[in-house]
Design an enzyme around this catalytic site. Structure first.
Site, short mmCIF file in Angstrom:
data_model
loop_
_atom_site.label_atom_id
_atom_site.label_comp_id
_atom_site.label_asym_id
_atom_site.label_seq_id
_atom_site.Cartn_x
_atom_site.Cartn_y
_atom_site.Cartn_z
N PRO A 89 95.45 -16.34 -38.40
CG PRO A 89 96.34 -18.05 -37.10
CD PRO A 89 95.37 -17.79 -38.20
CB CYS A 90 98.77 -11.92 -38.33
SG CYS A 90 98.11 -11.18 -36.85
CD GLN A 91 99.10 -15.55 -33.38
OE1 GLN A 91 98.77 -15.74 -34.54
NE2 GLN A 91 98.43 -16.02 -32.35
#
Ligand SMILES: C[S@@+](CC[C@H](N)C(=O)[O-])C[C@H]1O[C@@H](n2cnc3c(N)ncnc32)[C@H](O)[C@@H]1O
Length: 359
Positions: A89-91
């Site tokens: 995930p890149c949040q």
């Protein structure tokens, strides 16, 4: 006299980290990689993943690493896994977030690097958003690449467009590939400029008058103060983040946040170009519901992402839309997976043949 043809059957046991509903896994599997392990912390995604894996590959065993990947050691898999893949995930790096980077619990890239260092596979394939290669996020990508190089991998990265691989969607994804030898070649587009096939138009996949699956009841309404652009399909003539789908173009990017008014919609009433022309000519904005318009069902969104219609999706409606919006389109994953298989098949000395067939 005909000679026997000897085919060496090689097997590439693959681990999918952050597996989600399994878009990446499904594409890699159809490219010839054998997914033998998956990690995922979201229960709905895990259920979807399990049921689709079991229905597709009932004979094959799958080791699941449930919950936070950070809690699992993968050392026991050293020497057993040919490919470590995954889309962290890149949040933590997202411009919309707090940008705490590696200090953020949700940061998946260091976990991906850790697992690669524990497993030491023949190759790895990491997928993320193009934004990871831009501006202030670029150092994060560069640091990860540096670590992979220290582990002995030859590393290359590229942003690929899903439409170039037959997906009717505006969706770009960044892939980082590491191999032991420098023979990995990025897949060549099969559709679009410089190929013999045009991008697949939305109308070839979707029909406004024939919904597939469970209707989405989030209405589409006219915006009070429309923002006009040259194309009727751009700008904000309607409320909500979900864009109208140009039947002759590509479906707008399917977001993990779709489900409600961020879900793209089909213009069943043929209103969009006419209304745009009417506004350009100085017409007053309309009010109320856009007649004949309907949002994509989750089954249609899944189809656009390249999932087959018989997928069994688990969880509530917004969870299912999220799993779909999070996925790597299956044909794109297949294209990158096939390129990796080709590269690995050429490094026969490093791959253990698992069987031999004489035809
Ligand atoms: C971008 S999605 C992956 C999509 C998947 N590659 C596909 O093609 O369908 C990232 C996934 O990582 C999962 N995830 C996030 N943090 C995690 C963690 N710490 N441990 C395990 N899974 C995690 C999320 O639940 C989400 O399903």
């Amino acid at each position: 006299m005909s000679k026997d043809l000897v085919i060496v059957v090689v097997d590439f046991p693959t681990l999918d980290l952050f597996a989600g509903a399994g878009g990446l896994s499904q594409g890699m599997a159809s490219a010839g990689l054998t997914v033998v392990g998956a990690s995922e912390m979201d229960n709905d995604a895990l259920e979807t993943y399990k049921s689709s894996h079991l229905s597709r590959l009932p004979q094959s065993s799958l080791e699941l690493f449930e919950g936070d990947v950070g809690r699992h050691s993968f050392r026991s898999l050293k020497g057993e896994i040919a490919v470590v893949a995954g889309g962290p995930p890149c949040q933590p790096y997202s411009l919309g977030g707090l940008r705490r980077g590696v200090a953020d619990d949700r940061d998946g890239i260091p976990q991906f690097v850790r697992v690669v260092s524990e497993v030491m596979p023949e190759a790895f394939l990491m997928e993320n958003v193009p934004g990871l290669a831009r501006g202030t996020q670029l150092p994060v990508l560069k640091r990860a690449i540096e670590k992979f190089r220290e582990l002995g991998f030859l590393v290359t990265w590229k942003i690929l467009h899903a439409a170039d691989f037959g997906v009717s969607q505006r969706r770009q994804r960044l892939f980082v590939v590491g191999t032991r030898k420098s023979n990995f070649k990025w897949p060549k587009p099969t559709h679009g400029a410089d190929t013999s096939r045009a991008w697949v138009a939305a109308r070839e996949v979707l029909d406004a008058s024939r919904p597939i699956g469970d209707l989405n009841n989030a209405i589409i309404t006219y915006a009070k103060s429309p923002d006009l652009r040259p194309s009727p399909w751009d700008g904000h003539l309607w409320n909500g983040g979900g864009r109208p789908i140009n039947p002759d173009g590509l479906v707008p990017t399917l977001l993990a946040s779709m489900g409600g008014n961020k879900t793209p919609w089909l213009d069943g009433g043929n209103i969009v170009p006419d209304y745009h022309a009417y506004l350009l000519a100085g017409g007053a904005p309309r009010r109320g519901i856009v007649a004949g318009a309907r949002r994509l069902t989750y089954q249609e969104a899944a189809m656009v992402q390249g999932f087959s219609l018989d997928m069994s999706w688990c969880g509530g409606r917004s969870s299912i839309y999220r799993q779909i919006g999070n996925a790597v389109p299956v044909p794109l994953a297949k294209a990158v997976g096939s390129a990796l298989v080709k590269a690995m098949a050429r490094t026969e000395d490093s791959i253990k043949p698992r069987g031999l067939a004489v035809l």
